[in-house]
Write an enzyme that holds these catalytic residues in place. Structure first.
Site, PDB file in Angstrom:
ATOM      1  N   ARG A 228      18.022  41.592  24.584  1.00 31.61           N
ATOM      2  CA  ARG A 228      17.795  41.634  23.131  1.00 31.61           C
ATOM      3  C   ARG A 228      16.563  42.474  22.766  1.00 31.61           C
ATOM      4  NH1 ARG A 228      19.821  35.647  21.332  1.00 31.61           N
ATOM      5  NH2 ARG A 228      21.842  36.368  20.617  1.00 31.61           N
TER       6      ARG A 228
ATOM      7  N   LYS B  76      30.147  25.772  22.503  1.00 29.69           N
ATOM      8  CA  LYS B  76      29.969  25.454  21.069  1.00 29.69           C
ATOM      9  C   LYS B  76      31.331  25.407  20.385  1.00 29.69           C
ATOM     10  CE  LYS B  76      25.500  27.701  20.870  1.00 29.69           C
ATOM     11  NZ  LYS B  76      25.574  28.916  21.695  1.00 29.69           N
TER      12      LYS B  76
ATOM     13  N   GLY C 211      25.093  34.906  22.983  1.00 30.61           N
ATOM     14  CA  GLY C 211      23.973  34.757  23.914  1.00 30.61           C
ATOM     15  C   GLY C 211      24.394  34.590  25.354  1.00 30.61           C
TER      16      GLY C 211
ATOM     17  N   GLY D 126      26.504  33.657  16.707  1.00 29.57           N
ATOM     18  CA  GLY D 126      27.081  33.151  15.461  1.00 29.57           C
ATOM     19  C   GLY D 126      27.393  34.273  14.485  1.00 29.57           C
TER      20      GLY D 126
HETATM   21  P1  AMP Z   1      28.408  29.158  24.284  1.00 36.41           P
HETATM   22  O1  AMP Z   1      26.963  29.239  23.921  1.00 36.41           O
HETATM   23  O2  AMP Z   1      29.235  28.406  23.299  1.00 36.41           O
HETATM   24  O3  AMP Z   1      28.978  30.519  24.610  1.00 36.41           O
HETATM   25  O4  AMP Z   1      28.493  28.286  25.604  1.00 36.41           O
HETATM   26  C1  AMP Z   1      28.064  28.746  26.845  1.00 36.41           C
HETATM   27  C2  AMP Z   1      27.992  27.590  27.809  1.00 36.41           C
HETATM   28  O5  AMP Z   1      29.286  27.003  27.912  1.00 36.41           O
HETATM   29  C3  AMP Z   1      27.585  27.955  29.219  1.00 36.41           C
HETATM   30  O6  AMP Z   1      26.318  27.416  29.479  1.00 36.41           O
HETATM   31  C4  AMP Z   1      28.662  27.298  30.093  1.00 36.41           C
HETATM   32  O7  AMP Z   1      28.135  26.602  31.188  1.00 36.41           O
HETATM   33  C5  AMP Z   1      29.313  26.323  29.142  1.00 36.41           C
HETATM   34  N1  AMP Z   1      30.689  25.995  29.500  1.00 36.41           N
HETATM   35  C6  AMP Z   1      31.729  26.805  29.652  1.00 36.41           C
HETATM   36  N2  AMP Z   1      32.822  26.130  30.034  1.00 36.41           N
HETATM   37  C7  AMP Z   1      32.458  24.826  30.124  1.00 36.41           C
HETATM   38  C8  AMP Z   1      33.139  23.616  30.485  1.00 36.41           C
HETATM   39  N3  AMP Z   1      34.421  23.612  30.819  1.00 36.41           N
HETATM   40  N4  AMP Z   1      32.427  22.463  30.469  1.00 36.41           N
HETATM   41  C9  AMP Z   1      31.119  22.462  30.133  1.00 36.41           C
HETATM   42  N5  AMP Z   1      30.425  23.562  29.780  1.00 36.41           N
HETATM   43  C10 AMP Z   1      31.086  24.730  29.778  1.00 36.41           C
END
Ligand code: AMP
Length: 388
Positions: free
Chosen positions: A36, A194, A342, A365
């Site tokens: 970033r 998320k 991110g 977001g």
């Molecule tokens: P986000 O910020 O929404 O893109 O989420 C990223 C995070 O989602 C990462 O830290 C991953 O470890 C987590 N993640 C992805 N798949 C899973 C899952 N099946 N269970 C728990 N965490 C997950």
């Protein structure tokens, strides 16, 4: 959408305040990924080259109660800038309301805006104080463009001139390119944790894409329609929404097998299971091999790819394969690919595929909301300035 960009404005000799998104991961004072910061440099360096008096501000993390917390200080970023921009003086101030004047071609970094009372609530008094720091406000924090906060939106009401920075313009232009007349087939991949924020975008993605692959907690929420998925991360309140989407669209790809563990921990062994076989004490943490094969085939044929979020817990070696294989398949496809969010950036860093993605958005977001078709508050603010 009409907004002014920094190249259209004479900034020489002027006090410019650039709102950057320097929200980088920092552990024990050490920056883990400078993606970033690097993305923010072109605007900062342009302003320095043009001999403006350059002030930059950013948020970092989520400090509680708008109070100072050492772990969210921008000091490590100041240290980084001192080394990177070694051709001029770089200063740091932990009190934006009491700064010393700087000369043209010099840089001043302000402490985390989220330590300032009123930042999150878009407080007018704070916004006005920010505006008093500058002649020209440059909004370059695309990653925060969806936030209606004092440093991203409120300031616009009080400054004489507000324009977009180079990163901001490039984000908008590339996202528009992906969304307007994309080459077909177009594949969207949405993973991550998320669930609630990302669910809103699925409708739009199903509409504009030929195929939508879901991973992570989003895929689990779809699996929860028909299966008992044990302890798997998912959002129960979104199961009915998932059902509606599945009934409405036939282009959503849900994993057919998954990598399962009993504990959410670094060295947890993984086994592959069908969703129908998952026990109460187990959780889905990645795609299984059949799902990976299926998705890779879809990606190989794609002519446009939109990617947000890892499909599994890529931080744990035994649950990395899905994210790694899919990330590399996207990288090996020479068609137009756009990635954002991110954690997507961390995945790109981890597998060293930065140069093989056509465009990497710094927005999470904001990236999602732009794709969803929402008007981002910062864009709204800049549009108002265009018509001034
Ligand atoms: P986000 O910020 O929404 O893109 O989420 C990223 C995070 O989602 C990462 O830290 C991953 O470890 C987590 N993640 C992805 N798949 C899973 C899952 N099946 N269970 C728990 N965490 C997950």
């Amino acid at each position: 959408m009409k907004i002014k960009n920094v190249n259209e404005i004479d900034i020489t000799g002027k006090k410019v305040l650039i709102r950057c998104d320097l929200n980088v991961p920092i552990k024990n004072g050490i920056i883990q990924s400078d993606a970033r910061i690097l993305a923010s440099l072109p605007t900062i360096e342009l302003a320095l080259r043009k001999k403006a008096k350059v002030i930059i501000m950013s948020h970092l993390g989520r400090p509680k109660n708008e109070c100072y917390e050492k772990k969210y200080s921008l000091l490590p970023i100041f240290e980084y800038f001192k080394k990177k921009i070694n051709y001029t003086k770089v200063y740091f101030s932990n009190d934006f309301s009491n700064i010393l004047p700087i000369k043209t071609g010099e840089l001043l970094i302000l402490e985390n805006v989220r330590f300032n009372s009123g930042e999150l609530k878009n407080d007018e008094i704070l916004s006005k104080k920010y505006s008093n720091l500058c002649d020209i406000f440059i909004m370059d924090a695309f990653g925060s463009a969806h936030r209606k906060q004092a440093s991203t939106y409120g300031i616009g009401k009080f400054v004489n001139i507000a324009c977009a920075g180079l990163l901001f313009m490039s984000e908008i232009n590339n996202l528009k390119k992906a969304l307007k007349n994309p080459k077909r087939p177009m594949v969207s991949i949405v993973g991550g944790a998320k669930v609630s924020t990302k669910f809103n975008i699925l409708n739009k993605l199903c509409n504009i894409s030929d195929t939508v692959v879901v991973g992570g907690g989003i895929a689990n929420t779809f699996l929860a329609i028909n299966y008992n998925i044990g302890k798997s991360l998912h959002e129960p309140t979104f199961i009915s929404k998932a059902k509606t989407l599945i009934n409405k669209y036939n282009n959503i790809i849900i994993p057919i097998d998954s990598r399962i563990g009993k504990n959410f921990s670094q060295n947890e062994p993984s086994i592959i299971k069908l969703p129908s076989k998952i026990q109460k004490n187990e959780e889905i943490m990645d795609f299984g091999d059949e799902s990976i094969k299926k998705v890779v085939k879809i990606i190989e044929k794609a002519k446009t790819i939109i990617w947000n979020g890892p499909v599994g817990v890529f931080e744990f070696p035994n649950f990395r394969k899905g994210t790694e294989t899919i990330a590399k398949a996207i990288a090996n496809n020479t068609s137009f690919s756009i990635a954002g969010g991110g954690d997507t950036l961390s995945v790109i860093d981890m597998f060293s595929i930065k140069n093989k993605i056509s465009y990497i958005s710094t927005g999470g977001g904001a990236f999602l909301e732009f794709i969803e078709g929402k008007k981002l508050p910062a864009i709204h603010m800049l549009e108002k300035h265009f018509s001034h």
